[in-house]
Design a protein around this motif. Structure first.
Motif, PDB file in Angstrom:
ATOM      1  N   GLN A  39      44.567  69.005  86.255  1.00  0.00           N
ATOM      2  CA  GLN A  39      45.433  67.879  85.943  1.00  0.00           C
ATOM      3  C   GLN A  39      44.579  66.692  85.533  1.00  0.00           C
ATOM      4  OE1 GLN A  39      47.568  67.602  89.692  1.00  0.00           O
ATOM      5  NE2 GLN A  39      49.413  68.296  88.648  1.00  0.00           N
ATOM      6  N   GLY A  40      45.066  65.957  84.555  1.00  0.00           N
ATOM      7  CA  GLY A  40      44.341  64.788  84.078  1.00  0.00           C
ATOM      8  C   GLY A  40      45.291  63.645  83.797  1.00  0.00           C
ATOM      9  N   LEU A  41      44.791  62.674  83.072  1.00  0.00           N
ATOM     10  CA  LEU A  41      45.572  61.500  82.691  1.00  0.00           C
ATOM     11  C   LEU A  41      45.438  61.244  81.200  1.00  0.00           C
ATOM     12  CD1 LEU A  41      44.737  58.740  85.339  1.00  0.00           C
ATOM     13  CD2 LEU A  41      46.801  60.095  85.179  1.00  0.00           C
ATOM     14  N   LYS A  42      46.472  60.683  80.636  1.00  0.00           N
ATOM     15  CA  LYS A  42      46.450  60.236  79.245  1.00  0.00           C
ATOM     16  C   LYS A  42      46.737  58.742  79.254  1.00  0.00           C
ATOM     17  CE  LYS A  42      47.236  60.297  74.707  1.00  0.00           C
ATOM     18  NZ  LYS A  42      46.157  60.215  73.785  1.00  0.00           N
ATOM     19  N   ILE A  43      45.785  57.952  78.786  1.00  0.00           N
ATOM     20  CA  ILE A  43      45.959  56.508  78.681  1.00  0.00           C
ATOM     21  C   ILE A  43      46.411  56.230  77.247  1.00  0.00           C
ATOM     22  CG2 ILE A  43      44.909  54.233  78.966  1.00  0.00           C
ATOM     23  CD1 ILE A  43      44.868  56.021  81.519  1.00  0.00           C
ATOM     24  N   HIS A  44      47.639  55.795  77.098  1.00  0.00           N
ATOM     25  CA  HIS A  44      48.180  55.554  75.764  1.00  0.00           C
ATOM     26  C   HIS A  44      47.592  54.275  75.164  1.00  0.00           C
ATOM     27  CE1 HIS A  44      51.126  58.795  75.919  1.00  0.00           C
ATOM     28  NE2 HIS A  44      51.191  58.522  77.215  1.00  0.00           N
ATOM     29  N   HIS A  45      47.548  54.237  73.843  1.00  0.00           N
ATOM     30  CA  HIS A  45      46.946  53.096  73.145  1.00  0.00           C
ATOM     31  C   HIS A  45      47.659  51.786  73.428  1.00  0.00           C
ATOM     32  CE1 HIS A  45      50.197  54.143  70.372  1.00  0.00           C
ATOM     33  NE2 HIS A  45      50.112  52.906  69.924  1.00  0.00           N
ATOM     34  N   VAL A  53      42.791  50.697  79.033  1.00  0.00           N
ATOM     35  CA  VAL A  53      42.277  51.367  77.828  1.00  0.00           C
ATOM     36  C   VAL A  53      40.755  51.203  77.775  1.00  0.00           C
ATOM     37  CG1 VAL A  53      42.299  51.370  75.303  1.00  0.00           C
ATOM     38  CG2 VAL A  53      44.454  51.095  76.569  1.00  0.00           C
ATOM     39  N   SER A  54      40.281  49.999  78.033  1.00  0.00           N
ATOM     40  CA  SER A  54      38.838  49.729  78.029  1.00  0.00           C
ATOM     41  C   SER A  54      38.136  50.467  79.154  1.00  0.00           C
ATOM     42  CB  SER A  54      38.572  48.228  78.158  1.00  0.00           C
ATOM     43  OG  SER A  54      39.074  47.546  77.037  1.00  0.00           O
ATOM     44  N   ALA A  55      38.762  50.509  80.324  1.00  0.00           N
ATOM     45  CA  ALA A  55      38.162  51.211  81.468  1.00  0.00           C
ATOM     46  C   ALA A  55      38.022  52.700  81.154  1.00  0.00           C
ATOM     47  CB  ALA A  55      39.001  50.999  82.723  1.00  0.00           C
ATOM     48  N   ALA A  56      39.034  53.284  80.527  1.00  0.00           N
ATOM     49  CA  ALA A  56      38.968  54.701  80.166  1.00  0.00           C
ATOM     50  C   ALA A  56      37.812  54.954  79.196  1.00  0.00           C
ATOM     51  CB  ALA A  56      40.289  55.154  79.558  1.00  0.00           C
ATOM     52  N   GLN A  57      37.648  54.094  78.230  1.00  0.00           N
ATOM     53  CA  GLN A  57      36.544  54.250  77.272  1.00  0.00           C
ATOM     54  C   GLN A  57      35.192  54.147  77.980  1.00  0.00           C
ATOM     55  OE1 GLN A  57      36.596  54.907  73.727  1.00  0.00           O
ATOM     56  NE2 GLN A  57      34.475  55.332  74.298  1.00  0.00           N
ATOM     57  N   ARG A  58      35.050  53.189  78.888  1.00  0.00           N
ATOM     58  CA  ARG A  58      33.780  53.045  79.619  1.00  0.00           C
ATOM     59  C   ARG A  58      33.507  54.266  80.501  1.00  0.00           C
ATOM     60  NH1 ARG A  58      35.964  47.978  80.256  1.00  0.00           N
ATOM     61  NH2 ARG A  58      36.411  48.323  82.472  1.00  0.00           N
ATOM     62  N   ASP A  67      40.400  58.554  76.121  1.00  0.00           N
ATOM     63  CA  ASP A  67      41.708  58.086  76.600  1.00  0.00           C
ATOM     64  C   ASP A  67      42.089  58.749  77.925  1.00  0.00           C
ATOM     65  OD1 ASP A  67      42.182  60.632  75.666  1.00  0.00           O
ATOM     66  OD2 ASP A  67      43.889  60.082  74.418  1.00  0.00           O
ATOM     67  N   GLY A  68      41.091  59.177  78.673  1.00  0.00           N
ATOM     68  CA  GLY A  68      41.345  59.777  79.981  1.00  0.00           C
ATOM     69  C   GLY A  68      40.923  61.224  80.021  1.00  0.00           C
ATOM     70  N   GLY A  69      41.860  62.118  79.787  1.00  0.00           N
ATOM     71  CA  GLY A  69      41.544  63.540  79.859  1.00  0.00           C
ATOM     72  C   GLY A  69      41.406  63.978  81.311  1.00  0.00           C
ATOM     73  N   TYR A  70      40.314  64.681  81.586  1.00  0.00           N
ATOM     74  CA  TYR A  70      40.059  65.203  82.918  1.00  0.00           C
ATOM     75  C   TYR A  70      38.809  64.544  83.489  1.00  0.00           C
ATOM     76  CZ  TYR A  70      43.196  68.853  81.298  1.00  0.00           C
ATOM     77  OH  TYR A  70      44.280  69.528  80.798  1.00  0.00           O
ATOM     78  N   LEU A  71      38.732  64.518  84.813  1.00  0.00           N
ATOM     79  CA  LEU A  71      37.500  64.072  85.443  1.00  0.00           C
ATOM     80  C   LEU A  71      36.431  65.128  85.234  1.00  0.00           C
ATOM     81  CD1 LEU A  71      38.865  62.764  88.867  1.00  0.00           C
ATOM     82  CD2 LEU A  71      37.934  61.370  87.016  1.00  0.00           C
ATOM     83  N   THR A  72      35.227  64.706  84.952  1.00  0.00           N
ATOM     84  CA  THR A  72      34.091  65.620  84.885  1.00  0.00           C
ATOM     85  C   THR A  72      33.646  65.925  86.314  1.00  0.00           C
ATOM     86  OG1 THR A  72      32.499  63.824  84.831  1.00  0.00           O
ATOM     87  CG2 THR A  72      33.347  64.592  82.690  1.00  0.00           C
ATOM     88  N   ASP A  73      32.622  66.750  86.472  1.00  0.00           N
ATOM     89  CA  ASP A  73      32.094  67.011  87.817  1.00  0.00           C
ATOM     90  C   ASP A  73      31.674  65.702  88.482  1.00  0.00           C
ATOM     91  OD1 ASP A  73      32.532  69.728  87.547  1.00  0.00           O
ATOM     92  OD2 ASP A  73      30.462  70.178  86.969  1.00  0.00           O
ATOM     93  N   LEU A  74      30.989  64.853  87.726  1.00  0.00           N
ATOM     94  CA  LEU A  74      30.606  63.542  88.250  1.00  0.00           C
ATOM     95  C   LEU A  74      31.849  62.738  88.618  1.00  0.00           C
ATOM     96  CD1 LEU A  74      28.643  61.239  88.861  1.00  0.00           C
ATOM     97  CD2 LEU A  74      28.644  60.706  86.395  1.00  0.00           C
ATOM     98  N   GLY A  75      32.856  62.788  87.777  1.00  0.00           N
ATOM     99  CA  GLY A  75      34.098  62.069  88.040  1.00  0.00           C
ATOM    100  C   GLY A  75      34.767  62.527  89.331  1.00  0.00           C
ATOM    101  N   HIS A  76      34.759  63.839  89.579  1.00  0.00           N
ATOM    102  CA  HIS A  76      35.343  64.355  90.822  1.00  0.00           C
ATOM    103  C   HIS A  76      34.575  63.843  92.035  1.00  0.00           C
ATOM    104  CE1 HIS A  76      38.528  66.958  89.406  1.00  0.00           C
ATOM    105  NE2 HIS A  76      37.735  67.311  88.420  1.00  0.00           N
ATOM    106  N   ASP A  77      33.254  63.834  91.948  1.00  0.00           N
ATOM    107  CA  ASP A  77      32.440  63.311  93.048  1.00  0.00           C
ATOM    108  C   ASP A  77      32.756  61.841  93.295  1.00  0.00           C
ATOM    109  OD1 ASP A  77      31.189  65.773  93.351  1.00  0.00           O
ATOM    110  OD2 ASP A  77      29.380  65.171  92.247  1.00  0.00           O
TER     111      ASP A  77
END
Length: 78
Positions: A24-30, A37-42, A53-63
């Motif tokens: 499961q992930g997230l979609k940040i709409h424009h 929106v800026s946080a998702a890009q960073r 625009d979000g997507g899924y957390l990477t392994d680092l993101g999950h940690d």
């Protein structure tokens, strides 16, 4: 170094990701809040999420999400 607003926005966005499933992930709409929106890009630029625009957390993101949840729980527990 204290958390600035950008880091706070990134942490808040990480906490919005579902933690029950890796599928499961997230979609940040424009047209979402520009701060999100800026946080998702960073987060994407840092390798924490799979898409700008979000997507899924990477392994680092999950940690990081696990640590953020622990911090949030500890600071909000009364």
């Amino acid at each position: 170094m204290p958390f600035n607003q950008e880091l706070t926005d990134e942490l808040n966005l990480i906490l919005k990701f579902p933690n029950k499933s890796l599928m499961q992930g997230l979609k940040i709409h424009h047209d979402a809040d520009p701060a999100m929106v800026s946080a998702a890009q960073r987060l994407f630029d840092k390798g924490i999420v799979s898409q700008p625009d979000g997507g899924y957390l990477t392994d680092l993101g999950h940690d990081l999400a696990e640590h953020a949840q622990v911090i949030q729980s500890a600071l909000t527990h009364t």
